[in-house]
Design an enzyme around this catalytic site. Structure first.
Site, mmCIF file in Angstrom:
data_model
loop_
_atom_site.group_PDB
_atom_site.id
_atom_site.type_symbol
_atom_site.label_atom_id
_atom_site.label_comp_id
_atom_site.label_asym_id
_atom_site.label_seq_id
_atom_site.Cartn_x
_atom_site.Cartn_y
_atom_site.Cartn_z
ATOM 1 N N ASP A 1 -1.741 -1.915 9.582
ATOM 2 C CA ASP A 1 -0.291 -1.663 9.465
ATOM 3 C C ASP A 1 0.555 -2.708 10.193
ATOM 4 O O ASP A 1 1.759 -2.786 9.961
ATOM 5 C CB ASP A 1 0.057 -0.279 10.031
ATOM 6 C CG ASP A 1 -0.445 0.850 9.154
ATOM 7 O OD1 ASP A 1 -1.082 0.562 8.134
ATOM 8 O OD2 ASP A 1 -0.206 2.021 9.501
ATOM 9 N N ARG B 1 4.193 4.561 -14.380
ATOM 10 C CA ARG B 1 2.855 4.935 -13.898
ATOM 11 C C ARG B 1 2.734 4.620 -12.421
ATOM 12 O O ARG B 1 3.414 3.724 -11.911
ATOM 13 C CB ARG B 1 1.772 4.170 -14.666
ATOM 14 C CG ARG B 1 1.755 4.429 -16.157
ATOM 15 C CD ARG B 1 1.363 5.858 -16.473
ATOM 16 N NE ARG B 1 1.358 6.087 -17.908
ATOM 17 C CZ ARG B 1 0.284 5.960 -18.675
ATOM 18 N NH1 ARG B 1 -0.864 5.613 -18.153
ATOM 19 N NH2 ARG B 1 0.367 6.192 -19.975
ATOM 20 N N THR C 1 -4.910 -2.999 13.636
ATOM 21 C CA THR C 1 -4.395 -2.098 12.611
ATOM 22 C C THR C 1 -3.982 -2.906 11.385
ATOM 23 O O THR C 1 -3.372 -3.977 11.525
ATOM 24 C CB THR C 1 -3.166 -1.263 13.071
ATOM 25 O OG1 THR C 1 -2.582 -0.637 11.922
ATOM 26 C CG2 THR C 1 -2.104 -2.088 13.770
ATOM 27 N N ARG D 1 6.337 -1.093 -18.984
ATOM 28 C CA ARG D 1 6.316 0.059 -18.085
ATOM 29 C C ARG D 1 6.860 -0.296 -16.714
ATOM 30 O O ARG D 1 6.842 -1.449 -16.294
ATOM 31 C CB ARG D 1 4.877 0.531 -17.852
ATOM 32 C CG ARG D 1 4.302 1.296 -19.013
ATOM 33 C CD ARG D 1 2.871 1.693 -18.705
ATOM 34 N NE ARG D 1 2.285 2.352 -19.865
ATOM 35 C CZ ARG D 1 0.983 2.507 -20.052
ATOM 36 N NH1 ARG D 1 0.134 2.029 -19.164
ATOM 37 N NH2 ARG D 1 0.537 3.136 -21.102
ATOM 38 N N GLU E 1 3.359 4.294 2.147
ATOM 39 C CA GLU E 1 3.034 5.733 2.188
ATOM 40 C C GLU E 1 3.961 6.515 3.119
ATOM 41 O O GLU E 1 4.168 7.710 2.947
ATOM 42 C CB GLU E 1 1.585 5.928 2.657
ATOM 43 C CG GLU E 1 1.375 5.361 4.056
ATOM 44 C CD GLU E 1 -0.007 5.560 4.640
ATOM 45 O OE1 GLU E 1 -0.867 6.168 4.006
ATOM 46 O OE2 GLU E 1 -0.194 5.076 5.779
ATOM 47 N N HIS F 1 -7.124 3.669 0.906
ATOM 48 C CA HIS F 1 -8.154 3.096 1.782
ATOM 49 C C HIS F 1 -8.789 1.822 1.231
ATOM 50 O O HIS F 1 -9.508 1.139 1.965
ATOM 51 C CB HIS F 1 -9.232 4.145 2.072
ATOM 52 C CG HIS F 1 -8.720 5.272 2.934
ATOM 53 N ND1 HIS F 1 -8.104 6.371 2.400
ATOM 54 C CD2 HIS F 1 -8.700 5.423 4.277
ATOM 55 C CE1 HIS F 1 -7.733 7.179 3.393
ATOM 56 N NE2 HIS F 1 -8.081 6.630 4.534
ATOM 57 N N ARG G 1 2.179 3.647 7.718
ATOM 58 C CA ARG G 1 2.588 4.976 8.185
ATOM 59 C C ARG G 1 3.999 4.957 8.782
ATOM 60 O O ARG G 1 4.873 5.684 8.332
ATOM 61 C CB ARG G 1 1.570 5.439 9.233
ATOM 62 C CG ARG G 1 1.858 6.750 9.899
ATOM 63 C CD ARG G 1 0.632 7.223 10.616
ATOM 64 N NE ARG G 1 -0.384 7.578 9.649
ATOM 65 C CZ ARG G 1 -0.657 8.827 9.257
ATOM 66 N NH1 ARG G 1 0.001 9.829 9.785
ATOM 67 N NH2 ARG G 1 -1.585 9.075 8.363
ATOM 68 N N ARG H 1 -8.192 -1.056 3.415
ATOM 69 C CA ARG H 1 -8.890 -1.141 4.708
ATOM 70 C C ARG H 1 -10.353 -1.506 4.554
ATOM 71 O O ARG H 1 -11.046 -1.736 5.540
ATOM 72 C CB ARG H 1 -8.833 0.223 5.408
ATOM 73 C CG ARG H 1 -7.572 0.471 6.087
ATOM 74 C CD ARG H 1 -7.526 1.587 7.091
ATOM 75 N NE ARG H 1 -8.587 2.514 7.235
ATOM 76 C CZ ARG H 1 -8.400 3.807 7.528
ATOM 77 N NH1 ARG H 1 -7.181 4.287 7.649
ATOM 78 N NH2 ARG H 1 -9.411 4.612 7.721
HETATM 79 O O1 F6P Z 1 -4.895 2.826 10.603
HETATM 80 C C1 F6P Z 1 -3.629 3.009 10.094
HETATM 81 C C2 F6P Z 1 -3.734 3.623 8.745
HETATM 82 O O2 F6P Z 1 -4.333 2.717 7.898
HETATM 83 C C3 F6P Z 1 -2.389 4.093 8.208
HETATM 84 O O3 F6P Z 1 -1.722 3.174 7.434
HETATM 85 C C4 F6P Z 1 -2.771 5.306 7.424
HETATM 86 O O4 F6P Z 1 -1.688 6.205 7.341
HETATM 87 C C5 F6P Z 1 -3.883 5.860 8.225
HETATM 88 O O5 F6P Z 1 -4.536 4.771 8.807
HETATM 89 C C6 F6P Z 1 -4.850 6.712 7.423
HETATM 90 O O6 F6P Z 1 -5.809 7.204 8.275
HETATM 91 P P1 F6P Z 1 -7.032 8.113 7.842
HETATM 92 O O7 F6P Z 1 -8.037 7.221 7.190
HETATM 93 O O8 F6P Z 1 -7.554 8.669 9.120
HETATM 94 O O9 F6P Z 1 -6.501 9.139 6.912
#
Ligand code: F6P
Length: 342
Positions: free
Chosen positions: A127, A266, A125, A162, A222, A272, A171, A275
């Site tokens: 995270d 801002r 992960t 700013r 988030e 994503h 998460r 990731r």
């Molecule tokens: O895999 C964990 C994560 O990257 C979290 O940080 C994030 O909230 C979640 O995936 C988002 O998932 P998805 O792409 O399914 O919306």
């Protein structure tokens, strides 16, 4: 042996490097056959698989995402899920499964392991919130991307006087926010572990600006949320697996800062982007070590375990230890970050 491999949960840089390592050692050293299941547990439940070979999977090391596809389905959410998993393994003549995933996928693996299915887990992960391992692959890459973005946002913050609010993933745990915030010199970091008071955030920004510094960077995970009763809580949609689609708290924080301080503010949500794409060298090495440890564990029939790293040592821990609770931020790290707020 015939060994099934699945990748579940959100995609993550390094997944393909794990798959590559499993295939390389599994086939070349042990002479095992590797079966890839498509789209996480879904592919096991629906028996959607294919044989993976060294020759057929070249060029994986640096590739982001997962060649196996992924989903958030858990066999525990499916009627007769465990029976379906067992039936697929029997039909494919598969002796054991390697499940590469985060909290959801590994909880499914723990449940299946308790029902007698031969499983080894690999933690994944961005995270970094899986318990019983110091770090998960993907985290280092996400932190590097977020830090690069914060460095770039500094330019605009400074040139335009700013406040820039940067929303990053995270998460249940603020590891990405804390690391990238410290690395990027953030003036405030909001994390899920510590509900924030928007008045305190605004006060710190005002103090900083009163000293003649006319810009600020605030990093928001988030999953961060305001102290109850201080701001309207965010409302999130839920996907088909009951998983909340987070995102938007950074925008809310930015609007509040602008209206309460009068400073132009801002917001940028990295989402994503954190990731996607190629893993850092660190994550490629960690993913490779985890893949090797996972195929070793299966070869030695050391089931019901998850591979993990403690210090520099890769080893295995019981799956239950990994999924019992999440690994949240320690106060020491937040304490380091807070020295630089305001
Ligand atoms: O895999 C964990 C994560 O990257 C979290 O940080 C994030 O909230 C979640 O995936 C988002 O998932 P998805 O792409 O399914 O919306």
């Amino acid at each position: 042996m015939r060994i099934g491999v699945i990748t579940g949960g959100g995609d993550c840089p390094g997944l393909n490097a794990v798959i590559r390592a499993i295939i390389r050692k599994g086939e070349a050293v042990y002479g095992h056959t590797l079966i890839g299941y498509k789209n996480g547990w879904k592919g096991v439940v629906e028996r959607n698989s294919y044989e993976m070979t060294i020759a057929g999977t070249r060029g994986l090391l640096h590739r982001g995402g997962t060649i196996l596809g992924t989903s958030r389905l858990s066999p525990t959410q499916v009627q007769d899920g465990a029976q379906k998993v067992k039936a697929t393994m029997k039909a494919d003549n598969v002796d054991a499964l390697i499940t590469i995933g985060g909290e959801g996928t590994l909880s499914g693996a723990t449940a299946m392991s308790e029902l007698g299915i031969n499983i080894v887990g690999v933690p994944k992960t961005i995270d970094n919130d899986i318990n019983a391992t110091d770090i998960t692959f993907g985290f280092h890459t996400a932190v590097q991307i977020a830090t690069d973005a914060i460095d770039r946002l500094h330019t605009t913050a400074e040139s335009h006087d700013r406040v820039m609010v940067v929303e990053v993933m995270g998460r249940h745990a603020g590891w990405i926010a804390a690391y990238s915030g410290i690395a990027g010199g953030a003036d405030g970091i909001l994390v899920p572990e510590k509900p924030f008071d928007i008045d305190v955030v605004c006060e710190q920004i005002k103090q900083r600006h009163s000293r003649g510094v006319k810009f600020s960077i605030i990093v928001v995970a988030e999953g961060a949320s305001p102290i109850e009763g201080t701001l309207k809580p965010m409302e999130y949609e839920v996907d088909e697996y009951g998983h909340q689609r987070l995102g938007g708290i950074g925008y809310q924080v930015a609007r509040e800062i602008e209206s309460r301080t009068g400073f132009e503010t801002r917001e940028t949500s990295l989402g994503h982007i954190l990731r996607g794409g190629t893993p850092t060298a660190y994550d490629r090495v960690l993913a490779t070590r985890f893949g090797i440890a996972a195929i070793d564990a299966v070869h030695n029939q050391n089931y019901g375990q998850m591979v993990a790293i403690s210090g520099t040592q890769v080893h295995t821990v019981p799956l239950q230890d990994a999924t019992r609770e999440l690994k949240t931020l320690d106060d020491e790290l937040l304490g380091v970050a807070e020295v630089f707020f305001g």
